[in-house]
Enzyme design. Structure first.
Site, PDB file in Angstrom:
ATOM      1  N   CYS A 280     -10.222  17.201  13.986  1.00 24.56           N
ATOM      2  CA  CYS A 280     -10.183  16.275  12.856  1.00 24.56           C
ATOM      3  C   CYS A 280     -11.564  16.110  12.234  1.00 24.56           C
ATOM      4  CB  CYS A 280      -9.634  14.912  13.286  1.00 24.56           C
ATOM      5  SG  CYS A 280     -10.617  14.100  14.562  1.00 24.56           S
TER       6      CYS A 280
ATOM      7  N   CYS B 286       0.838  -1.202   0.000  1.00 21.67           N
ATOM      8  CA  CYS B 286       0.000   0.000   0.000  1.00 21.67           C
ATOM      9  C   CYS B 286       0.873   1.252   0.000  1.00 21.67           C
ATOM     10  CB  CYS B 286      -0.909  -0.008   1.225  1.00 21.67           C
ATOM     11  SG  CYS B 286      -1.958   1.465   1.353  1.00 21.67           S
TER      12      CYS B 286
END
Length: 360
Positions: free
Chosen positions: A317, A71
Protein backbone atom coordinates in the site's frame (compact mmCIF):
# COMPACT_ATOMS: atom_id res chain seq x y z
CA UNK A 1 -12.11 14.60 -5.94
CA UNK A 2 -12.65 17.17 -8.73
CA UNK A 3 -10.32 15.20 -11.03
CA UNK A 4 -12.10 12.80 -13.46
CA UNK A 5 -11.70 9.23 -12.27
CA UNK A 6 -9.89 8.00 -15.38
CA UNK A 7 -7.26 10.68 -14.82
CA UNK A 8 -6.98 9.80 -11.12
CA UNK A 9 -6.27 6.19 -12.00
CA UNK A 10 -3.74 7.09 -14.69
CA UNK A 11 -1.94 9.40 -12.24
CA UNK A 12 -1.58 6.53 -9.79
CA UNK A 13 -0.15 4.27 -12.48
CA UNK A 14 2.31 6.99 -13.51
CA UNK A 15 3.32 7.57 -9.89
CA UNK A 16 3.94 3.86 -9.36
CA UNK A 17 5.86 3.52 -12.62
CA UNK A 18 8.07 6.47 -11.66
CA UNK A 19 8.79 5.09 -8.19
CA UNK A 20 9.66 1.66 -9.65
CA UNK A 21 11.43 3.01 -12.73
CA UNK A 22 14.74 1.54 -11.58
CA UNK A 23 13.51 -1.97 -12.41
CA UNK A 24 13.76 -2.24 -16.20
CA UNK A 25 12.41 -5.78 -16.24
CA UNK A 26 9.09 -4.77 -14.70
CA UNK A 27 6.01 -4.90 -16.93
CA UNK A 28 2.83 -3.17 -15.76
CA UNK A 29 -0.48 -4.90 -16.33
CA UNK A 30 -3.63 -2.78 -16.85
CA UNK A 31 -4.72 -1.22 -13.53
CA UNK A 32 -7.72 -2.52 -11.61
CA UNK A 33 -10.30 0.25 -11.43
CA UNK A 34 -12.78 0.64 -8.57
CA UNK A 35 -16.24 2.08 -8.24
CA UNK A 36 -15.85 5.84 -7.91
CA UNK A 37 -18.25 6.15 -4.98
CA UNK A 38 -19.81 4.00 -2.30
CA UNK A 39 -16.77 1.74 -2.32
CA UNK A 40 -15.70 2.04 1.29
CA UNK A 41 -16.87 -0.88 3.47
CA UNK A 42 -15.70 0.69 6.72
CA UNK A 43 -16.71 3.90 8.48
CA UNK A 44 -14.73 5.02 11.53
CA UNK A 45 -16.97 7.77 12.85
CA UNK A 46 -16.26 10.20 15.68
CA UNK A 47 -19.35 10.97 17.77
CA UNK A 48 -19.52 14.52 19.07
CA UNK A 49 -22.07 17.26 19.69
CA UNK A 50 -24.85 16.52 22.16
CA UNK A 51 -27.24 13.69 22.94
CA UNK A 52 -30.02 15.70 21.29
CA UNK A 53 -27.94 16.76 18.28
CA UNK A 54 -25.02 14.40 17.75
CA UNK A 55 -22.62 14.69 14.84
CA UNK A 56 -21.33 11.49 13.23
CA UNK A 57 -18.14 12.03 11.29
CA UNK A 58 -14.80 13.66 12.11
CA UNK A 59 -13.44 16.54 14.18
CA UNK A 60 -12.19 19.84 12.84
CA UNK A 61 -8.93 21.47 13.98
CA UNK A 62 -10.65 22.87 17.08
CA UNK A 63 -12.12 19.52 18.11
CA UNK A 64 -15.65 20.26 16.93
CA UNK A 65 -17.71 17.71 15.04
CA UNK A 66 -18.10 17.68 11.27
CA UNK A 67 -20.98 15.45 10.18
CA UNK A 68 -20.13 13.01 7.37
CA UNK A 69 -23.24 10.84 7.27
CA UNK A 70 -23.73 11.62 3.58
CA UNK A 71 -20.10 11.10 2.56
CA UNK A 72 -20.16 9.65 -0.95
CA UNK A 73 -17.24 7.23 -0.54
CA UNK A 74 -19.06 5.29 2.21
CA UNK A 75 -21.13 2.35 1.00
CA UNK A 76 -24.87 3.13 0.93
CA UNK A 77 -25.82 0.24 3.30
CA UNK A 78 -23.49 1.74 5.93
CA UNK A 79 -24.97 5.21 5.46
CA UNK A 80 -28.37 3.62 6.05
CA UNK A 81 -27.24 2.60 9.56
CA UNK A 82 -26.40 6.15 10.67
CA UNK A 83 -30.03 7.15 11.40
CA UNK A 84 -30.31 4.03 13.57
CA UNK A 85 -27.15 5.05 15.45
CA UNK A 86 -28.55 8.54 15.99
CA UNK A 87 -31.87 7.13 17.19
CA UNK A 88 -30.18 4.99 19.82
CA UNK A 89 -28.01 7.89 20.96
CA UNK A 90 -31.27 9.79 21.58
CA UNK A 91 -33.23 6.90 23.11
CA UNK A 92 -30.46 5.67 25.43
CA UNK A 93 -29.31 9.21 26.29
CA UNK A 94 -25.74 8.39 25.29
CA UNK A 95 -23.42 11.31 26.01
CA UNK A 96 -20.98 12.10 23.15
CA UNK A 97 -17.38 12.62 24.19
CA UNK A 98 -16.21 16.25 24.10
CA UNK A 99 -12.54 16.16 23.10
CA UNK A 100 -11.59 19.74 24.09
CA UNK A 101 -13.28 19.36 27.51
CA UNK A 102 -12.34 15.67 27.93
CA UNK A 103 -15.86 14.89 29.13
CA UNK A 104 -18.53 12.51 27.93
CA UNK A 105 -18.82 8.80 27.21
CA UNK A 106 -19.47 7.81 23.56
CA UNK A 107 -16.30 8.36 21.54
CA UNK A 108 -16.68 6.50 18.25
CA UNK A 109 -18.87 4.15 16.29
CA UNK A 110 -16.96 1.87 13.90
CA UNK A 111 -19.01 0.22 11.17
CA UNK A 112 -17.93 -2.50 8.73
CA UNK A 113 -20.02 -3.85 5.86
CA UNK A 114 -19.73 -7.41 4.55
CA UNK A 115 -20.39 -8.27 0.93
CA UNK A 116 -23.24 -10.40 2.31
CA UNK A 117 -25.01 -7.22 3.51
CA UNK A 118 -24.41 -7.85 7.21
CA UNK A 119 -22.68 -5.17 9.27
CA UNK A 120 -20.47 -5.01 12.33
CA UNK A 121 -21.23 -2.16 14.72
CA UNK A 122 -18.67 -1.35 17.41
CA UNK A 123 -19.59 1.23 20.06
CA UNK A 124 -16.45 2.80 21.58
CA UNK A 125 -17.04 4.13 25.12
CA UNK A 126 -14.83 5.94 27.61
CA UNK A 127 -16.19 4.02 30.61
CA UNK A 128 -18.84 1.37 31.31
CA UNK A 129 -21.46 3.96 32.24
CA UNK A 130 -23.58 3.27 29.12
CA UNK A 131 -22.69 -0.39 28.75
CA UNK A 132 -25.78 -1.85 30.44
CA UNK A 133 -28.08 0.37 28.38
CA UNK A 134 -26.43 -0.74 25.14
CA UNK A 135 -26.47 -4.39 26.16
CA UNK A 136 -30.12 -4.33 27.18
CA UNK A 137 -31.16 -2.56 23.96
CA UNK A 138 -29.51 -5.21 21.76
CA UNK A 139 -32.76 -6.95 20.63
CA UNK A 140 -34.26 -3.66 19.47
CA UNK A 141 -30.99 -2.61 17.84
CA UNK A 142 -30.62 -5.87 15.92
CA UNK A 143 -34.18 -5.53 14.59
CA UNK A 144 -32.99 -2.50 12.63
CA UNK A 145 -29.79 -4.11 11.30
CA UNK A 146 -29.37 -6.65 8.47
CA UNK A 147 -29.36 -10.36 9.35
CA UNK A 148 -26.16 -11.90 10.72
CA UNK A 149 -24.84 -8.56 11.99
CA UNK A 150 -22.35 -8.33 14.85
CA UNK A 151 -22.47 -5.78 17.69
CA UNK A 152 -19.78 -5.12 20.28
CA UNK A 153 -18.70 -2.51 22.82
CA UNK A 154 -15.10 -1.36 23.06
CA UNK A 155 -13.64 0.64 25.96
CA UNK A 156 -11.14 3.45 25.47
CA UNK A 157 -10.62 5.17 28.83
CA UNK A 158 -7.50 7.12 27.81
CA UNK A 159 -7.63 10.54 26.16
CA UNK A 160 -5.46 9.91 23.11
CA UNK A 161 -5.64 9.92 19.34
CA UNK A 162 -6.62 6.30 18.77
CA UNK A 163 -9.91 4.76 17.70
CA UNK A 164 -10.26 1.89 20.14
CA UNK A 165 -9.00 0.37 23.37
CA UNK A 166 -7.86 -3.13 24.25
CA UNK A 167 -11.03 -4.34 26.00
CA UNK A 168 -13.90 -5.46 23.78
CA UNK A 169 -17.16 -7.18 24.73
CA UNK A 170 -19.15 -8.83 21.94
CA UNK A 171 -22.88 -8.53 22.59
CA UNK A 172 -24.22 -10.79 19.84
CA UNK A 173 -23.99 -14.57 19.72
CA UNK A 174 -22.30 -14.20 16.35
CA UNK A 175 -18.72 -13.04 16.99
CA UNK A 176 -17.38 -12.68 13.44
CA UNK A 177 -18.53 -10.83 10.34
CA UNK A 178 -18.42 -13.22 7.42
CA UNK A 179 -17.34 -12.19 3.91
CA UNK A 180 -17.58 -14.34 0.80
CA UNK A 181 -14.99 -12.88 -1.56
CA UNK A 182 -14.58 -15.00 -4.70
CA UNK A 183 -16.52 -17.76 -2.99
CA UNK A 184 -13.95 -17.97 -0.18
CA UNK A 185 -15.52 -17.58 3.30
CA UNK A 186 -13.53 -15.08 5.36
CA UNK A 187 -14.21 -13.95 8.91
CA UNK A 188 -13.52 -10.64 10.62
CA UNK A 189 -13.44 -10.29 14.39
CA UNK A 190 -14.06 -6.88 16.00
CA UNK A 191 -10.40 -5.92 16.40
CA UNK A 192 -9.20 -7.51 13.18
CA UNK A 193 -8.12 -5.81 9.94
CA UNK A 194 -9.85 -6.12 6.60
CA UNK A 195 -9.31 -4.21 3.36
CA UNK A 196 -11.62 -1.19 3.12
CA UNK A 197 -12.68 -1.87 -0.50
CA UNK A 198 -14.19 -5.34 -0.87
CA UNK A 199 -14.33 -5.24 -4.68
CA UNK A 200 -10.64 -4.43 -5.02
CA UNK A 201 -9.67 -6.83 -2.23
CA UNK A 202 -11.37 -9.61 -4.19
CA UNK A 203 -9.48 -8.62 -7.36
CA UNK A 204 -6.22 -8.47 -5.41
CA UNK A 205 -6.70 -11.99 -4.08
CA UNK A 206 -7.61 -13.28 -7.54
CA UNK A 207 -4.43 -11.81 -9.00
CA UNK A 208 -2.23 -13.39 -6.33
CA UNK A 209 -4.01 -16.73 -6.74
CA UNK A 210 -3.44 -16.66 -10.49
CA UNK A 211 0.29 -16.00 -10.11
CA UNK A 212 0.65 -18.67 -7.44
CA UNK A 213 -1.24 -21.25 -9.50
CA UNK A 214 0.87 -20.40 -12.55
CA UNK A 215 4.01 -21.15 -10.51
CA UNK A 216 2.33 -24.21 -8.88
CA UNK A 217 4.48 -24.31 -5.71
CA UNK A 218 4.12 -27.15 -3.24
CA UNK A 219 4.46 -24.79 -0.27
CA UNK A 220 3.50 -21.14 0.33
CA UNK A 221 3.97 -18.71 3.21
CA UNK A 222 1.57 -15.79 3.53
CA UNK A 223 3.45 -13.31 5.73
CA UNK A 224 1.48 -10.47 7.37
CA UNK A 225 -1.53 -12.63 6.56
CA UNK A 226 -4.26 -10.69 8.39
CA UNK A 227 -7.49 -12.70 8.29
CA UNK A 228 -5.91 -15.05 5.75
CA UNK A 229 -7.12 -13.66 2.43
CA UNK A 230 -4.09 -14.60 0.36
CA UNK A 231 -3.48 -17.91 2.15
CA UNK A 232 -7.08 -19.07 1.78
CA UNK A 233 -7.23 -18.09 -1.88
CA UNK A 234 -3.96 -19.88 -2.66
CA UNK A 235 -4.87 -23.14 -0.93
CA UNK A 236 -4.89 -26.15 -3.21
CA UNK A 237 -4.65 -29.91 -3.10
CA UNK A 238 -1.09 -31.10 -2.39
CA UNK A 239 -0.04 -27.58 -1.33
CA UNK A 240 1.04 -26.62 2.20
CA UNK A 241 0.17 -23.06 3.19
CA UNK A 242 1.17 -21.10 6.30
CA UNK A 243 -0.30 -17.73 7.27
CA UNK A 244 1.70 -15.66 9.76
CA UNK A 245 0.21 -12.63 11.50
CA UNK A 246 0.89 -10.84 14.81
CA UNK A 247 -2.80 -10.21 15.59
CA UNK A 248 -4.27 -13.12 17.54
CA UNK A 249 -7.78 -11.90 16.63
CA UNK A 250 -6.98 -12.10 12.92
CA UNK A 251 -5.38 -15.52 13.30
CA UNK A 252 -8.43 -16.91 15.07
CA UNK A 253 -10.64 -15.52 12.30
CA UNK A 254 -8.41 -17.12 9.64
CA UNK A 255 -8.55 -20.47 11.44
CA UNK A 256 -12.35 -20.26 11.45
CA UNK A 257 -12.30 -19.81 7.68
CA UNK A 258 -9.88 -22.69 7.12
CA UNK A 259 -12.07 -24.98 9.22
CA UNK A 260 -15.17 -23.96 7.29
CA UNK A 261 -13.37 -24.78 4.03
CA UNK A 262 -12.07 -28.07 5.50
CA UNK A 263 -8.51 -27.15 4.58
CA UNK A 264 -6.28 -29.57 6.43
CA UNK A 265 -2.96 -28.28 5.11
CA UNK A 266 -3.51 -24.55 5.68
CA UNK A 267 -2.09 -23.37 9.00
CA UNK A 268 -2.22 -19.98 10.75
CA UNK A 269 0.09 -18.82 13.50
CA UNK A 270 0.27 -15.65 15.60
CA UNK A 271 3.89 -14.52 15.28
CA UNK A 272 6.04 -11.75 13.86
CA UNK A 273 6.72 -12.45 10.17
CA UNK A 274 10.48 -11.82 10.37
CA UNK A 275 10.84 -13.88 13.53
CA UNK A 276 8.94 -16.77 11.95
CA UNK A 277 11.04 -16.78 8.78
CA UNK A 278 14.37 -16.56 10.59
CA UNK A 279 13.50 -19.40 12.95
CA UNK A 280 11.42 -21.76 10.79
CA UNK A 281 14.37 -23.92 9.75
CA UNK A 282 13.00 -24.36 6.24
CA UNK A 283 11.90 -22.27 3.26
CA UNK A 284 8.80 -22.67 1.08
CA UNK A 285 8.70 -22.54 -2.70
CA UNK A 286 6.77 -19.25 -2.68
CA UNK A 287 6.21 -16.36 -0.27
CA UNK A 288 3.49 -13.72 -0.30
CA UNK A 289 4.14 -10.56 1.71
CA UNK A 290 1.52 -7.91 2.48
CA UNK A 291 3.23 -5.66 5.02
CA UNK A 292 2.05 -2.37 6.55
CA UNK A 293 3.11 0.92 4.95
CA UNK A 294 6.63 0.71 6.37
CA UNK A 295 7.33 -2.38 4.24
CA UNK A 296 9.22 -5.52 5.20
CA UNK A 297 12.20 -5.51 7.53
CA UNK A 298 15.79 -5.50 6.28
CA UNK A 299 16.26 -8.82 8.09
CA UNK A 300 13.37 -10.45 6.25
CA UNK A 301 14.63 -9.12 2.92
CA UNK A 302 18.08 -10.53 3.65
CA UNK A 303 16.60 -13.89 4.62
CA UNK A 304 14.55 -14.04 1.41
CA UNK A 305 17.59 -13.14 -0.67
CA UNK A 306 19.65 -16.00 0.76
CA UNK A 307 16.80 -18.53 0.97
CA UNK A 308 15.62 -21.18 -1.47
CA UNK A 309 12.34 -19.32 -2.09
CA UNK A 310 11.79 -19.20 -5.85
CA UNK A 311 8.72 -16.98 -6.11
CA UNK A 312 7.73 -13.83 -4.18
CA UNK A 313 4.49 -11.90 -4.48
CA UNK A 314 4.58 -8.49 -2.82
CA UNK A 315 1.34 -6.60 -2.14
CA UNK A 316 2.03 -3.05 -1.03
CA UNK A 317 0.00 0.00 0.00
CA UNK A 318 3.11 2.22 -0.20
CA UNK A 319 5.11 2.16 -3.43
CA UNK A 320 7.93 4.15 -1.81
CA UNK A 321 8.75 1.45 0.75
CA UNK A 322 8.11 -1.15 -1.95
CA UNK A 323 10.79 0.41 -4.17
CA UNK A 324 13.28 0.26 -1.30
CA UNK A 325 12.40 -3.36 -0.53
CA UNK A 326 12.75 -4.40 -4.17
CA UNK A 327 16.25 -2.91 -4.11
CA UNK A 328 17.02 -5.07 -1.09
CA UNK A 329 15.64 -8.15 -2.87
CA UNK A 330 18.34 -8.02 -5.53
CA UNK A 331 18.46 -11.79 -5.97
CA UNK A 332 14.99 -11.55 -7.50
CA UNK A 333 13.73 -10.09 -10.78
CA UNK A 334 10.50 -8.06 -10.55
CA UNK A 335 8.49 -9.26 -13.54
CA UNK A 336 4.90 -8.05 -13.34
CA UNK A 337 3.12 -5.27 -11.46
CA UNK A 338 -0.49 -4.15 -11.25
CA UNK A 339 -1.93 -1.07 -9.61
CA UNK A 340 -5.12 -1.90 -7.69
CA UNK A 341 -7.19 1.21 -6.88
CA UNK A 342 -8.11 0.39 -3.29
CA UNK A 343 -8.58 4.07 -2.38
CA UNK A 344 -10.39 6.11 -5.08
CA UNK A 345 -10.65 9.88 -4.60
CA UNK A 346 -7.26 9.86 -2.84
CA UNK A 347 -3.64 9.69 -4.00
CA UNK A 348 -3.21 6.26 -2.38
CA UNK A 349 -3.33 2.87 -4.08
CA UNK A 350 -2.32 -0.76 -3.69
CA UNK A 351 0.18 -2.40 -6.03
CA UNK A 352 0.95 -6.10 -6.37
CA UNK A 353 4.28 -7.31 -7.82
CA UNK A 354 5.43 -10.73 -8.97
CA UNK A 355 9.13 -11.56 -8.49
CA UNK A 356 11.15 -14.59 -9.60
CA UNK A 357 14.55 -15.69 -8.29
CA UNK A 358 17.39 -14.95 -10.68
CA UNK A 359 19.14 -17.91 -12.23
CA UNK A 360 22.32 -18.89 -10.40
Amino acid sequence: MTVPYARQLQSKVEDCQQLLSGFQSLEFLPPQASNEQGFRNKAKMVISGTTEQPTIGILDADGHGVDLRNCGVIAAPLRAVFPVIEQFIHDLKLIPYDVPKRKGELKHVILTLSDTGAVMVRWVLRTKKHFVALRDSLPQFLEQLPRHSVVSVNFLPEHKAVLEGEEEIILTRRSTLEFGLNGVPMHLRPQGFFQTNSEIAAALYRQARQWINDANPESVWDLYSGVGGFALHCAAEDRTVYGIETSTEAVEAAKTSAQAMELEDVHFKAQDATEFALNAGWAPDAVIVNPPRRGISAQLAAWLNESDVQHVIYSSCNAKSLARDLEWLDNYTPQLARVMDMFPQTSHYEVIVKLERKAA
